[in-house]
Design a protein around this motif. Structure first.
Motif, PDB file in Angstrom:
ATOM      1  N   ARG A  43       0.847  -1.202   0.000  1.00 31.09           N
ATOM      2  CA  ARG A  43       0.000   0.000   0.000  1.00 31.09           C
ATOM      3  C   ARG A  43       0.884   1.255   0.000  1.00 31.09           C
ATOM      4  O   ARG A  43       0.641   2.188  -0.763  1.00 31.09           O
ATOM      5  CB  ARG A  43      -0.911  -0.045   1.226  1.00 31.09           C
ATOM      6  CG  ARG A  43      -1.893   1.080   1.292  1.00 31.09           C
ATOM      7  CD  ARG A  43      -2.826   0.894   2.502  1.00 31.09           C
ATOM      8  NE  ARG A  43      -3.612   2.058   2.741  1.00 31.09           N
ATOM      9  CZ  ARG A  43      -4.759   2.342   2.150  1.00 31.09           C
ATOM     10  NH1 ARG A  43      -5.255   1.496   1.264  1.00 31.09           N
ATOM     11  NH2 ARG A  43      -5.409   3.448   2.432  1.00 31.09           N
ATOM     12  N   LYS A  44       1.924   1.256   0.839  1.00 32.53           N
ATOM     13  CA  LYS A  44       2.853   2.393   0.902  1.00 32.53           C
ATOM     14  C   LYS A  44       3.556   2.580  -0.448  1.00 32.53           C
ATOM     15  O   LYS A  44       3.680   3.699  -0.938  1.00 32.53           O
ATOM     16  CB  LYS A  44       3.880   2.173   2.009  1.00 32.53           C
ATOM     17  CG  LYS A  44       4.892   3.304   2.140  1.00 32.53           C
ATOM     18  CD  LYS A  44       5.961   2.961   3.161  1.00 32.53           C
ATOM     19  CE  LYS A  44       7.023   4.008   3.302  1.00 32.53           C
ATOM     20  NZ  LYS A  44       7.582   4.563   2.099  1.00 32.53           N
ATOM     21  N   LYS A  45       3.987   1.494  -1.037  1.00 35.65           N
ATOM     22  CA  LYS A  45       4.673   1.560  -2.329  1.00 35.65           C
ATOM     23  C   LYS A  45       3.740   2.144  -3.400  1.00 35.65           C
ATOM     24  O   LYS A  45       4.165   2.952  -4.231  1.00 35.65           O
ATOM     25  CB  LYS A  45       5.151   0.165  -2.742  1.00 35.65           C
ATOM     26  CG  LYS A  45       5.998   0.177  -3.974  1.00 35.65           C
ATOM     27  CD  LYS A  45       6.683  -1.110  -4.412  1.00 35.65           C
ATOM     28  CE  LYS A  45       6.221  -2.393  -3.902  1.00 35.65           C
ATOM     29  NZ  LYS A  45       6.863  -3.542  -4.584  1.00 35.65           N
ATOM     30  N   ILE A  46       2.474   1.761  -3.369  1.00 34.23           N
ATOM     31  CA  ILE A  46       1.512   2.282  -4.341  1.00 34.23           C
ATOM     32  C   ILE A  46       1.289   3.779  -4.123  1.00 34.23           C
ATOM     33  O   ILE A  46       1.255   4.559  -5.083  1.00 34.23           O
ATOM     34  CB  ILE A  46       0.189   1.492  -4.264  1.00 34.23           C
ATOM     35  CG1 ILE A  46       0.412   0.059  -4.774  1.00 34.23           C
ATOM     36  CG2 ILE A  46      -0.915   2.195  -5.052  1.00 34.23           C
ATOM     37  CD1 ILE A  46      -0.748  -0.897  -4.491  1.00 34.23           C
ATOM     38  N   LEU A  47       1.147   4.194  -2.862  1.00 30.75           N
ATOM     39  CA  LEU A  47       0.956   5.618  -2.577  1.00 30.75           C
ATOM     40  C   LEU A  47       2.181   6.436  -2.971  1.00 30.75           C
ATOM     41  O   LEU A  47       2.055   7.541  -3.515  1.00 30.75           O
ATOM     42  CB  LEU A  47       0.605   5.822  -1.101  1.00 30.75           C
ATOM     43  CG  LEU A  47      -0.777   5.316  -0.693  1.00 30.75           C
ATOM     44  CD1 LEU A  47      -0.929   5.350   0.825  1.00 30.75           C
ATOM     45  CD2 LEU A  47      -1.879   6.101  -1.372  1.00 30.75           C
ATOM     46  N   ASP A  48       3.366   5.901  -2.722  1.00 30.39           N
ATOM     47  CA  ASP A  48       4.595   6.579  -3.153  1.00 30.39           C
ATOM     48  C   ASP A  48       4.626   6.710  -4.680  1.00 30.39           C
ATOM     49  O   ASP A  48       4.984   7.761  -5.220  1.00 30.39           O
ATOM     50  CB  ASP A  48       5.833   5.804  -2.693  1.00 30.39           C
ATOM     51  CG  ASP A  48       6.100   5.904  -1.207  1.00 30.39           C
ATOM     52  OD1 ASP A  48       5.559   6.816  -0.555  1.00 30.39           O
ATOM     53  OD2 ASP A  48       6.857   5.052  -0.685  1.00 30.39           O
ATOM     54  N   ALA A  49       4.252   5.627  -5.355  1.00 30.15           N
ATOM     55  CA  ALA A  49       4.248   5.637  -6.816  1.00 30.15           C
ATOM     56  C   ALA A  49       3.237   6.650  -7.347  1.00 30.15           C
ATOM     57  O   ALA A  49       3.518   7.368  -8.319  1.00 30.15           O
ATOM     58  CB  ALA A  49       3.924   4.240  -7.351  1.00 30.15           C
TER      59      ALA A  49
END
Length: 191
Positions: free
Chosen positions: A8-14
């Protein structure tokens, strides 16, 4: 559970990266999935729509900001004006220019993308601002004085966020010092 949070964090960062690189119109689920290195189905598992992704970006910004405020409240030994000083410090930190501002970048991208898609996506932030104002008014400092401090801090932050011509570093420091003095409940004649 940790893997789900990390993804989820990786998606938000992306998503933040895509908005900053390609602008709000470039924020597509396909681009975000590609940037995050996940399948579109994997992205949809965490965020079932573009609106859900934008809500997630805005909610993350709120959580980051409030986490910083709460840490500062806990570290402040003086009770009177404690929330106000924490708010002011957190806003000042996120408005600093020229330093690494990961949270500022995420905030900028979330706000721009949310407004571009649907102004209602900022409703959680609007609701939080109402709560912040309640805290400010009950922080042991004159409510009008406390509100002036919050409004000036917000104006400085917004000017920084949108790279508007703003105060010199020297003047910003003086204004912040003045606001900190006021947050202790003391009125000062000259900044």
């Amino acid at each position: 559970m940790r893997g789900k949070t990390d993804t989820r964090k990786k998606i938000l960062d992306a998503a933040s990266t895509v908005v900053l690189r390609d602008g709000a119109p470039g924020l597509t689920l396909e681009q975000v999935a590609k940037e995050a290195g996940v399948s579109k189905g994997g992205l949809l598992y965490h965020f079932p729509s573009k609106e859900a992704l934008l809500r997630g970006m805005v909610e993350r910004v709120i959580a980051d900001f409030e986490g910083g405020v709460l840490e500062r409240v806990a570290a402040d030994p003086a009770k009177k004006g404690r929330f106000l000083r924490a708010y002011l410090s957190e806003v000042a930190a996120s408005a600093e220019s020229g330093s690494p501002q990961e949270r500022r970048i995420r905030l900028q991208s979330a706000l721009i993308a949310a407004v571009a898609v649907d102004k209602r996506l900022l409703d959680p932030l609007r609701e939080r601002y109402k709560i912040y104002q309640e805290f400010v008014e009950k922080d042991g400092v004159d409510a009008v004085q406390a509100t002036i401090i919050r409004v000036v801090a917000d104006a400085m932050w917004l000017a920084s966020l949108f790279d508007m011509p703003s105060l010199s570093a020297e003047m910003q420091t003086k204004v912040l010092q003045y606001l900190y003095t006021m947050s202790h409940g003391r009125k000062k004649e000259n900044p």
